[in-house]
Design an enzyme around this catalytic site. Structure first.
Site, mmCIF file in Angstrom:
data_model
loop_
_atom_site.group_PDB
_atom_site.id
_atom_site.type_symbol
_atom_site.label_atom_id
_atom_site.label_comp_id
_atom_site.label_asym_id
_atom_site.label_seq_id
_atom_site.Cartn_x
_atom_site.Cartn_y
_atom_site.Cartn_z
ATOM 1 N N HIS A 114 36.435 41.611 37.971
ATOM 2 C CA HIS A 114 37.685 41.609 38.835
ATOM 3 C C HIS A 114 37.243 41.624 40.306
ATOM 4 O O HIS A 114 36.729 42.661 40.640
ATOM 5 C CB HIS A 114 38.645 42.567 38.179
ATOM 6 C CG HIS A 114 40.125 42.406 38.980
ATOM 7 N ND1 HIS A 114 40.938 41.173 38.755
ATOM 8 C CD2 HIS A 114 40.627 42.909 39.944
ATOM 9 C CE1 HIS A 114 41.956 41.265 39.566
ATOM 10 N NE2 HIS A 114 42.058 42.359 40.295
ATOM 11 N N ASP A 126 41.000 46.231 28.102
ATOM 12 C CA ASP A 126 41.839 46.544 26.971
ATOM 13 C C ASP A 126 43.107 45.753 26.947
ATOM 14 O O ASP A 126 43.210 44.461 27.662
ATOM 15 C CB ASP A 126 42.245 48.024 27.170
ATOM 16 C CG ASP A 126 43.166 48.090 28.535
ATOM 17 O OD1 ASP A 126 43.276 49.364 29.050
ATOM 18 O OD2 ASP A 126 43.366 47.447 29.147
ATOM 19 N N GLY A 156 31.321 29.501 37.331
ATOM 20 C CA GLY A 156 30.198 30.323 36.476
ATOM 21 C C GLY A 156 29.126 30.977 37.433
ATOM 22 O O GLY A 156 28.050 31.163 36.980
HETATM 23 N N1 LIG Z 1 44.012 41.484 27.646
HETATM 24 C C1 LIG Z 1 43.333 41.213 28.732
HETATM 25 N N2 LIG Z 1 42.935 40.141 28.800
HETATM 26 C C2 LIG Z 1 42.318 39.759 30.223
HETATM 27 C C3 LIG Z 1 42.005 40.757 31.241
HETATM 28 C C4 LIG Z 1 42.289 41.982 30.929
HETATM 29 O O1 LIG Z 1 41.900 42.925 31.676
HETATM 30 N N3 LIG Z 1 43.114 42.126 29.816
HETATM 31 N N4 LIG Z 1 41.393 40.247 32.486
HETATM 32 C C5 LIG Z 1 41.503 38.993 32.560
HETATM 33 C C6 LIG Z 1 40.796 38.479 33.840
HETATM 34 N N5 LIG Z 1 41.973 38.262 34.948
HETATM 35 C C7 LIG Z 1 41.746 39.277 36.030
HETATM 36 O O2 LIG Z 1 40.563 39.874 36.188
HETATM 37 C C8 LIG Z 1 43.152 37.628 34.797
HETATM 38 C C9 LIG Z 1 42.684 36.397 34.480
HETATM 39 C C10 LIG Z 1 43.989 35.341 33.886
HETATM 40 C C11 LIG Z 1 45.066 36.104 34.251
HETATM 41 C C12 LIG Z 1 46.602 35.125 34.254
HETATM 42 O O3 LIG Z 1 47.495 35.351 34.665
HETATM 43 N N6 LIG Z 1 46.086 33.828 33.446
HETATM 44 C C13 LIG Z 1 47.355 33.097 33.047
HETATM 45 C C14 LIG Z 1 46.669 31.518 33.100
HETATM 46 C C15 LIG Z 1 46.088 31.320 34.463
HETATM 47 C C16 LIG Z 1 45.273 30.049 34.321
HETATM 48 O O4 LIG Z 1 45.245 29.355 33.372
HETATM 49 O O5 LIG Z 1 44.803 29.690 35.191
HETATM 50 C C17 LIG Z 1 47.553 33.281 31.570
HETATM 51 O O6 LIG Z 1 46.639 33.696 30.811
HETATM 52 O O7 LIG Z 1 48.681 32.719 31.096
HETATM 53 C C18 LIG Z 1 45.563 37.315 34.957
HETATM 54 C C19 LIG Z 1 44.246 38.103 35.200
HETATM 55 C C20 LIG Z 1 41.029 38.076 31.391
HETATM 56 N N7 LIG Z 1 41.749 38.206 30.368
HETATM 57 N N1 LIG Z 2 41.177 37.502 37.361
HETATM 58 C C1 LIG Z 2 39.973 37.050 36.970
HETATM 59 C C2 LIG Z 2 39.187 36.547 38.546
HETATM 60 O O1 LIG Z 2 40.062 36.496 39.227
HETATM 61 N N2 LIG Z 2 37.842 36.528 38.182
HETATM 62 C C3 LIG Z 2 37.324 36.135 39.505
HETATM 63 O O2 LIG Z 2 36.969 34.762 39.374
HETATM 64 C C4 LIG Z 2 35.876 34.146 40.236
HETATM 65 C C5 LIG Z 2 35.048 33.442 39.015
HETATM 66 O O3 LIG Z 2 33.889 32.898 39.868
HETATM 67 P P1 LIG Z 2 32.640 32.540 39.099
HETATM 68 O O4 LIG Z 2 33.201 31.442 38.147
HETATM 69 O O5 LIG Z 2 31.733 31.680 40.150
HETATM 70 O O6 LIG Z 2 32.086 33.412 38.381
HETATM 71 C C6 LIG Z 2 35.242 35.624 40.505
HETATM 72 O O7 LIG Z 2 35.349 35.957 41.791
HETATM 73 C C7 LIG Z 2 35.836 36.440 39.611
HETATM 74 O O8 LIG Z 2 35.927 38.056 40.087
#
Ligand SMILES: Nc1nc2c(c(=O)[nH]1)N[C@@H](CN(C=O)c1ccc(C(=O)N[C@@H](CCC(=O)O)C(=O)O)cc1)CN2
Ligand SMILES: NCC(=O)N[C@@H]1O[C@H](COP(=O)([O-])[O-])[C@@H](O)[C@H]1O
Length: 198
Positions: A117, A149, A19
């Protein structure tokens, strides 16, 4: 200026881990002219250390453990949405929230849900962004705040910040440099978004 223009936008932050972006947003929300306030911090992981950080900063916290809902992602999201409603939330900021959201929650918060991201989208959506940037020999990397989205990291970009890739960078050293940029970018992008709401 109307009352609503002065009123701070009630924002929820969704986390899964440490966080540090959440802490940067909470700190920014306490500036005298901040256009948003942090109403609640929610995590899908009850042991997320960020929940302890938020509580120590006197922000309401709630864990909604996705494991309790098995494969029913929408049921998990309905539980999260109930917490958002209970706290009068107007905008949702995903900050290291590691669950892909279904069209149900994305639809309910369409245009009001942001995500940070760790890449210069549209490059490297998804995971392992720093290793992929290094493997490609990129000279710069960075971070992006976008609207969420139904696609993964495909939503409209609101703001970005670039950082240099340095010789001898590892995914870890690059991740740290990008994270520092994230802590500048997210408060700036969320504030601009909230000022544009009213
Ligand atoms: N509908 C959407 N949901 C989320 C988005 C988005 O753009 N559209 N962004 C993500 C954040 N993210 C990248 O920035 C991201 C987070 C998680 C995953 C992923 O593959 N998660 C897996 C599980 C991984 C785990 O639990 O450690 C899953 O959900 O099965 C990809 C991209 C937030 N959500
Ligand atoms: N795909 C989503 C993703 O990779 N998010 C990334 O996880 C980290 C969280 O750090 P934080 O918990 O210290 O904010 C951050 O680098 C954020 O961009």
């Amino acid at each position: 200026m109307t009352d609503t223009a002065r009123r701070r936008v009630r924002t929820a932050i969704l986390i899964s881990g440490a966080g540090s972006n959440m802490a940067a947003l909470i700190e920014a929300s306490r500036a005298a002219d901040a256009p948003f306030e942090v109403a609640v911090v929610i995590s899908n992981k009850p042991d997320a250390s960020g929940l302890t950080v938020a509580a120590a900063l006197d922000v309401p916290v709630m864990a909604v453990d996705h494991r309790l809902f098995g494969k029913d992602r929408e049921a998990h999201e309905r539980a999260i949405d109930a917490v958002l409603m209970d706290h009068g939330v107007e905008v949702v900021a995903l900050a290291g929230y590691m669950r892909l959201l279904t069209p149900w929650l994305v639809g309910r918060w369409n245009g009001l849900m942001l995500n940070i991201h760790p890449s210069l989208l549209p490059k490297y959506p998804g995971l392992d962004t720093h290793a992929r940037a290094l493997a490609a020999g990129d000279e710069e990397a960075g971070c992006t705040v976008h609207l969420v989205d139904e696609g993964v990291d495909e939503g409209p970009v609101l703001d970005q910040e670039a950082v240099p890739v340095l010789p001898f960078d590892t995914p870890e050293t690059l991740a740290q440099r990008v994270l520092t940029a994230e802590h500048r970018l997210y408060p700036r992008a969320l504030a601009a978004f909230c000022r544009g709401l009213h």
